[in-house]
Design an enzyme around this catalytic site. Structure first.
Site, PDB file in Angstrom:
ATOM      1  N   HIS A   1      30.166  -4.915 -57.632  1.00 28.43           N
ATOM      2  CA  HIS A   1      29.634  -3.797 -56.838  1.00 28.43           C
ATOM      3  C   HIS A   1      29.632  -4.044 -55.328  1.00 28.43           C
ATOM      4  O   HIS A   1      29.316  -3.146 -54.563  1.00 28.43           O
ATOM      5  CB  HIS A   1      28.225  -3.417 -57.275  1.00 28.43           C
ATOM      6  CG  HIS A   1      27.176  -4.378 -56.774  1.00 28.43           C
ATOM      7  ND1 HIS A   1      27.040  -5.650 -57.266  1.00 28.43           N
ATOM      8  CD2 HIS A   1      26.232  -4.260 -55.815  1.00 28.43           C
ATOM      9  CE1 HIS A   1      26.045  -6.263 -56.643  1.00 28.43           C
ATOM     10  NE2 HIS A   1      25.539  -5.447 -55.741  1.00 28.43           N
TER      11      HIS A   1
HETATM   12  N1  UDP Z   1      21.245  -5.696 -63.512  1.00 28.99           N
HETATM   13  C1  UDP Z   1      20.772  -4.852 -64.514  1.00 28.99           C
HETATM   14  N2  UDP Z   1      21.656  -4.001 -65.100  1.00 28.99           N
HETATM   15  C2  UDP Z   1      22.985  -3.958 -64.783  1.00 28.99           C
HETATM   16  C3  UDP Z   1      23.455  -4.834 -63.766  1.00 28.99           C
HETATM   17  C4  UDP Z   1      22.553  -5.683 -63.138  1.00 28.99           C
HETATM   18  O1  UDP Z   1      19.593  -4.865 -64.851  1.00 28.99           O
HETATM   19  O2  UDP Z   1      23.726  -3.158 -65.366  1.00 28.99           O
HETATM   20  C5  UDP Z   1      20.293  -6.590 -62.864  1.00 28.99           C
HETATM   21  C6  UDP Z   1      20.676  -8.044 -62.897  1.00 28.99           C
HETATM   22  O3  UDP Z   1      20.265  -8.653 -64.088  1.00 28.99           O
HETATM   23  C7  UDP Z   1      19.977  -8.585 -61.662  1.00 28.99           C
HETATM   24  C8  UDP Z   1      20.000  -7.439 -60.707  1.00 28.99           C
HETATM   25  O4  UDP Z   1      20.245  -6.271 -61.493  1.00 28.99           O
HETATM   26  O5  UDP Z   1      18.630  -8.903 -61.939  1.00 28.99           O
HETATM   27  C9  UDP Z   1      21.101  -7.650 -59.721  1.00 28.99           C
HETATM   28  O6  UDP Z   1      21.308  -6.500 -59.008  1.00 28.99           O
HETATM   29  P1  UDP Z   1      22.642  -6.197 -58.233  1.00 28.99           P
HETATM   30  O7  UDP Z   1      23.753  -6.948 -58.834  1.00 28.99           O
HETATM   31  O8  UDP Z   1      22.745  -4.712 -58.163  1.00 28.99           O
HETATM   32  O9  UDP Z   1      22.311  -6.675 -56.757  1.00 28.99           O
HETATM   33  P2  UDP Z   1      22.414  -8.075 -55.998  1.00 28.99           P
HETATM   34  O10 UDP Z   1      21.670  -9.092 -56.789  1.00 28.99           O
HETATM   35  O11 UDP Z   1      23.856  -8.391 -55.807  1.00 28.99           O
HETATM   36  O12 UDP Z   1      21.752  -7.802 -54.682  1.00 28.99           O
END
Ligand code: UDP
Length: 357
Positions: free
Chosen positions: A206
């Site tokens: 993403h």
């Molecule tokens: N996550 C979730 N469902 C999904 C994809 C990710 O619950 O379909 C959770 C994942 O387990 C983690 C968090 O969302 O705890 C990560 O979010 P994201 O990847 O959107 O953002 P980043 O961590 O890169 O800021």
């Protein structure tokens, strides 16, 4: 004491869930939750409030879907108005999104102390919107709560040190422990997707740098086709939109699903043989659950995981990307754990009460 919490994006709901649970059982502490509306689809927002028992937000600013500048500006205005009404003793922000920066900036300008949870992370890549958000937020925060020693060192290099910096551990580890058990007891996701434990790769994509560049996104999809296993890809709305608008085809071994709730996501992480991701949170969760991770980026904020051998950086811009992605990494070293003891949320609250209570 009254804390105003700002959330807006998926990873912030998960982080806030652990801290809100501690606030709700702490005497003389009240939390007012503000949802900026940055993520607004039911499966990117509501599901987390229901599943993780987060108190419903007292305010939803309904700001989402715009450019970074539009979103940040509109949030700034909305958050300031809420603060002028609520008069909180401190404002609590998480991570590195536009909601984080808007909350911190609005508060700092009217002299409300800013508490930044997950302070000190750096990718040293200013082209990432998240890097700009986290650097600016750290420099206007009154209390900087870090997840690990690397973050403390990053802040020191920028002249931020002393009592205002406290290494409390990672609230996401608290969440992984608490909900990991629940996932084993309640999640049906493996049977629903017809997956065998340790027989598939879990992928997420993403980051703007990967989704908005058609060459990179195409390479990532080509890379998934080289993995000798089924790949489950819970698809972020932005990535889905880009794949459709670039007219890309999904490889035959890739199973696309809608974004998942956290419990199902944790279950898929625990039972994957490999995680391939550009997510910050998912990189770490792979490690928490003992699963090797390929990070599809040029750099990572979680450098200690690369050093421990649990995380392998693999840039989609690398010439050998398609060959390298097919090599399944071995697990890393055990016996060292850089993210605290699973009680980071308690330490967050202790630090806030000591500083501003
Ligand atoms: N996550 C979730 N469902 C999904 C994809 C990710 O619950 O379909 C959770 C994942 O387990 C983690 C968090 O969302 O705890 C990560 O979010 P994201 O990847 O959107 O953002 P980043 O961590 O890169 O800021």
């Amino acid at each position: 004491m009254k804390i105003l919490t700002i959330v807006g994006a998926r990873p912030q709901f998960i982080k806030a869930a652990t801290v809100s649970r501690v606030i709700s059982r702490t005497e003389d502490l009240a939390e007012v939750m503000v949802h900026t509306g940055q993520h607004f689809d039911a499966n990117m927002s509501d599901v987390f409030f229901h599943e993780l028992d987060i108190p419903p937000p007292a305010y939803n600013l309904g700001v989402g879907g715009g450019t970074h500048g539009q979103n940040t500006g509109r949030m700034l205005e909305g958050i300031e108005a809420v603060m002028l009404k609520e008069h909180p003793d401190a404002i609590l922000v998480y991570g590195d999104t536009d909601s984080t920066l808007a909350g911190a900036l609005a508060a700092a300008k009217i002299h409300i102390p800013v508490v930044h949870v997950e302070a000190g992370l750096r990718s040293f890549n200013r082209r990432m919107p998240e890097e700009v958000n986290r650097q600016l937020t750290d420099h206007i925060s009154a209390l900087l709560l870090t997840p690990n020693d690397v973050a403390v060192a990053n802040l020191a290099k920028e002249g931020i040190q002393g009592e205002q910096v406290q290494n409390v551990g990672d609230v996401m580890y608290d969440a992984a422990l608490f909900f990991g058990q629940k996932a084993e007891e309640t999640s049906q996701i493996l049977s629903r997707l017809a997956l065998d434990s340790k027989g598939y790769v879990l992928a997420t994509v993403h980051r703007q740098e990967n989704t908005d560049d058609p060459k990179r996104l195409q390479r990532i999809l080509d890379g998934f086709s080289r993995l000798a296993r089924p790949v489950v890809l819970p698809l972020h709305p932005r990535t889905r939109q880009r794949i459709a608008s670039f007219g890309f085809t999904i490889p035959a071994n890739v199973q696309i699903v809608d974004p998942l709730g956290y419990i199902d996501m944790v279950m898929l992480e625990k039972h994957a043989c490999l995680v391939a991701t550009d997510s910050g949170g998912v990189q770490k969760e792979a490690y928490f659950h003992g699963v090797p991770c390929l990070t599809l980026r040029d750099e990572t904020e979680w450098v200690e995981l690369v050093q421990l051998g649990w995380n392998t950086l693999l840039s989609p811009a690398d010439e050998d990307f398609l060959d390298k992605i097919a090599v399944v990494p071995a697990p890393g070293v055990t016996g060292q754990f850089p993210y605290g003891n699973g009680k980071a949320a308690e330490q967050v609250i202790d630090a806030i009460v000591k500083a501003f209570g």
